[in-house]
Write a protein that holds these residues in place. Structure first.
Motif, mmCIF file in Angstrom:
data_model
loop_
_atom_site.group_PDB
_atom_site.id
_atom_site.type_symbol
_atom_site.label_atom_id
_atom_site.label_comp_id
_atom_site.label_asym_id
_atom_site.label_seq_id
_atom_site.Cartn_x
_atom_site.Cartn_y
_atom_site.Cartn_z
ATOM 1 N N THR A 142 59.310 99.626 78.596
ATOM 2 C CA THR A 142 58.611 100.545 77.709
ATOM 3 C C THR A 142 58.345 101.846 78.463
ATOM 4 O OG1 THR A 142 56.459 99.662 78.381
ATOM 5 C CG2 THR A 142 57.491 98.656 76.452
ATOM 6 N N PRO A 143 58.264 102.948 77.746
ATOM 7 C CA PRO A 143 58.023 104.234 78.407
ATOM 8 C C PRO A 143 56.710 104.276 79.193
ATOM 9 C CG PRO A 143 58.747 104.592 76.149
ATOM 10 C CD PRO A 143 58.515 103.112 76.314
ATOM 11 N N ASP A 144 55.708 103.527 78.743
ATOM 12 C CA ASP A 144 54.421 103.554 79.441
ATOM 13 C C ASP A 144 54.390 102.641 80.676
ATOM 14 O OD1 ASP A 144 54.574 101.404 77.642
ATOM 15 O OD2 ASP A 144 52.391 101.177 77.608
ATOM 16 N N ASP A 145 55.439 101.808 80.888
ATOM 17 C CA ASP A 145 55.490 100.933 82.068
ATOM 18 C C ASP A 145 56.933 100.807 82.567
ATOM 19 O OD1 ASP A 145 54.902 99.136 84.081
ATOM 20 O OD2 ASP A 145 54.731 97.414 82.736
ATOM 21 N N PRO A 146 57.516 101.894 83.076
ATOM 22 C CA PRO A 146 58.910 101.823 83.528
ATOM 23 C C PRO A 146 59.101 100.992 84.792
ATOM 24 C CG PRO A 146 57.978 103.954 84.054
ATOM 25 C CD PRO A 146 56.953 103.223 83.225
ATOM 26 N N SER A 147 58.065 100.807 85.582
ATOM 27 C CA SER A 147 58.231 100.081 86.852
ATOM 28 C C SER A 147 58.557 98.613 86.648
ATOM 29 C CB SER A 147 56.992 100.240 87.734
ATOM 30 O OG SER A 147 55.867 99.656 87.133
ATOM 31 N N THR A 148 58.078 98.007 85.582
ATOM 32 C CA THR A 148 58.388 96.598 85.326
ATOM 33 C C THR A 148 59.887 96.418 85.086
ATOM 34 O OG1 THR A 148 56.185 96.172 84.453
ATOM 35 C CG2 THR A 148 57.918 94.629 83.815
ATOM 36 N N ALA A 149 60.474 97.288 84.295
ATOM 37 C CA ALA A 149 61.916 97.213 84.036
ATOM 38 C C ALA A 149 62.708 97.485 85.313
ATOM 39 C CB ALA A 149 62.309 98.198 82.939
ATOM 40 N N ARG A 169 61.754 96.904 88.431
ATOM 41 C CA ARG A 169 61.628 95.744 89.329
ATOM 42 C C ARG A 169 62.534 94.608 88.885
ATOM 43 N NH1 ARG A 169 56.148 97.095 89.316
ATOM 44 N NH2 ARG A 169 55.689 95.481 87.808
ATOM 45 N N LEU A 170 62.563 94.329 87.584
ATOM 46 C CA LEU A 170 63.411 93.255 87.073
ATOM 47 C C LEU A 170 64.886 93.607 87.262
ATOM 48 C CD1 LEU A 170 63.800 90.543 85.721
ATOM 49 C CD2 LEU A 170 63.500 91.679 83.497
ATOM 50 N N SER A 171 65.253 94.846 87.006
ATOM 51 C CA SER A 171 66.654 95.223 87.197
ATOM 52 C C SER A 171 67.035 95.161 88.675
ATOM 53 C CB SER A 171 66.958 96.595 86.585
ATOM 54 O OG SER A 171 66.245 97.627 87.225
ATOM 55 N N LEU A 172 66.121 95.500 89.568
ATOM 56 C CA LEU A 172 66.402 95.372 90.999
ATOM 57 C C LEU A 172 66.580 93.907 91.386
ATOM 58 C CD1 LEU A 172 66.743 96.579 93.808
ATOM 59 C CD2 LEU A 172 64.257 96.489 94.059
ATOM 60 N N SER A 173 65.760 93.023 90.855
ATOM 61 C CA SER A 173 65.914 91.588 91.133
ATOM 62 C C SER A 173 67.268 91.090 90.652
ATOM 63 C CB SER A 173 64.805 90.787 90.457
ATOM 64 O OG SER A 173 63.559 91.081 91.033
ATOM 65 N N ARG A 174 67.709 91.566 89.515
ATOM 66 C CA ARG A 174 69.021 91.173 88.988
ATOM 67 C C ARG A 174 70.145 91.702 89.871
ATOM 68 N NH1 ARG A 174 67.672 92.122 82.543
ATOM 69 N NH2 ARG A 174 66.529 90.153 82.324
ATOM 70 N N ALA A 175 70.037 92.956 90.276
ATOM 71 C CA ALA A 175 71.058 93.540 91.152
ATOM 72 C C ALA A 175 71.138 92.776 92.473
ATOM 73 C CB ALA A 175 70.747 95.012 91.408
ATOM 74 N N MET A 176 70.003 92.395 93.014
ATOM 75 C CA MET A 176 69.994 91.670 94.284
ATOM 76 C C MET A 176 70.546 90.255 94.127
ATOM 77 S SD MET A 176 69.191 94.032 96.236
ATOM 78 C CE MET A 176 69.000 93.205 97.791
ATOM 79 N N ALA A 177 70.351 89.641 92.973
ATOM 80 C CA ALA A 177 70.934 88.318 92.721
ATOM 81 C C ALA A 177 72.459 88.410 92.702
ATOM 82 C CB ALA A 177 70.410 87.749 91.403
ATOM 83 N N VAL A 178 72.978 89.445 92.059
ATOM 84 C CA VAL A 178 74.436 89.645 92.021
ATOM 85 C C VAL A 178 74.940 89.946 93.432
ATOM 86 C CG1 VAL A 178 76.305 91.076 91.113
ATOM 87 C CG2 VAL A 178 74.415 90.394 89.614
ATOM 88 N N ARG A 179 74.233 90.786 94.162
ATOM 89 C CA ARG A 179 74.608 91.125 95.542
ATOM 90 C C ARG A 179 74.674 89.865 96.401
ATOM 91 N NH1 ARG A 179 71.978 92.087 100.341
ATOM 92 N NH2 ARG A 179 72.859 93.695 101.678
ATOM 93 N N SER A 180 73.675 89.008 96.285
ATOM 94 C CA SER A 180 73.646 87.761 97.060
ATOM 95 C C SER A 180 74.849 86.883 96.732
ATOM 96 C CB SER A 180 72.350 86.993 96.793
ATOM 97 O OG SER A 180 71.252 87.698 97.306
ATOM 98 N N LEU A 216 68.655 100.332 87.336
ATOM 99 C CA LEU A 216 68.493 101.413 86.380
ATOM 100 C C LEU A 216 67.422 101.151 85.335
ATOM 101 C CD1 LEU A 216 72.268 102.237 86.063
ATOM 102 C CD2 LEU A 216 70.529 103.520 87.311
ATOM 103 N N GLY A 217 66.769 100.008 85.413
ATOM 104 C CA GLY A 217 65.669 99.719 84.502
ATOM 105 C C GLY A 217 66.079 99.797 83.053
ATOM 106 N N ALA A 218 65.294 100.545 82.274
ATOM 107 C CA ALA A 218 65.488 100.606 80.824
ATOM 108 C C ALA A 218 66.540 101.616 80.393
ATOM 109 C CB ALA A 218 64.156 100.919 80.154
ATOM 110 N N LYS A 219 67.228 102.257 81.305
ATOM 111 C CA LYS A 219 68.280 103.225 80.964
ATOM 112 C C LYS A 219 69.593 102.491 80.761
ATOM 113 C CE LYS A 219 66.007 106.684 83.733
ATOM 114 N NZ LYS A 219 66.049 107.570 84.866
ATOM 115 N N PHE A 220 69.666 101.655 79.727
ATOM 116 C CA PHE A 220 70.798 100.739 79.601
ATOM 117 C C PHE A 220 71.960 101.245 78.771
ATOM 118 C CE2 PHE A 220 67.147 99.213 77.185
ATOM 119 C CZ PHE A 220 67.601 99.265 75.892
#
Length: 107
Positions: free
Chosen positions: A44-51, A53-64, A81-85
């Protein structure tokens, strides 16, 4: 290659793990080959950090998973990239390979 995730999750499905294995087996190994991982998550625009963090966790899972299949970590570039999908589902990671050229070497 597009990998999808369950909503709110960053764990790779068995199908995604198999797809990564198939990808790494089909790509010739060379010093010029790089793997780019772009990961996304809804937010959501009012909480971009949550998206982010989750996208970073996903990227790191793929990297692993790529590293587990023998891809050197220095050849993997991740972007959370968070919510910029853009075009596609929000719960995903896109993996692209560049520089495969004709300089194939054995893994």
């Amino acid at each position: 290659m597009r990998l999808t995730f369950a909503s709110g999750q960053s764990d790779l499905s068995p199908e995604s793990v198999a797809a990564i294995k198939q990808l790494t087996a089909s790509v010739p190994s060379s010093d010029a080959t790089t793997f780019n991982v772009d990961a996304y998550a809804p937010g959501t625009p009012d909480d971009p950090s949550t998206a982010r963090r989750l996208s970073l966790s996903r990227a790191m899972a793929v990297r692993s998973a790529l590293i587990a299949d023998g891809v050197p970590s220095a050849r993997i570039f991740v972007r959370a990239l968070g919510a910029k999908f853009g075009d596609g589902p929000a719960d995903r990671a896109d993996v692209s390979v560049e520089g495969t050229g004709n300089q194939a070497a054995q893994k």
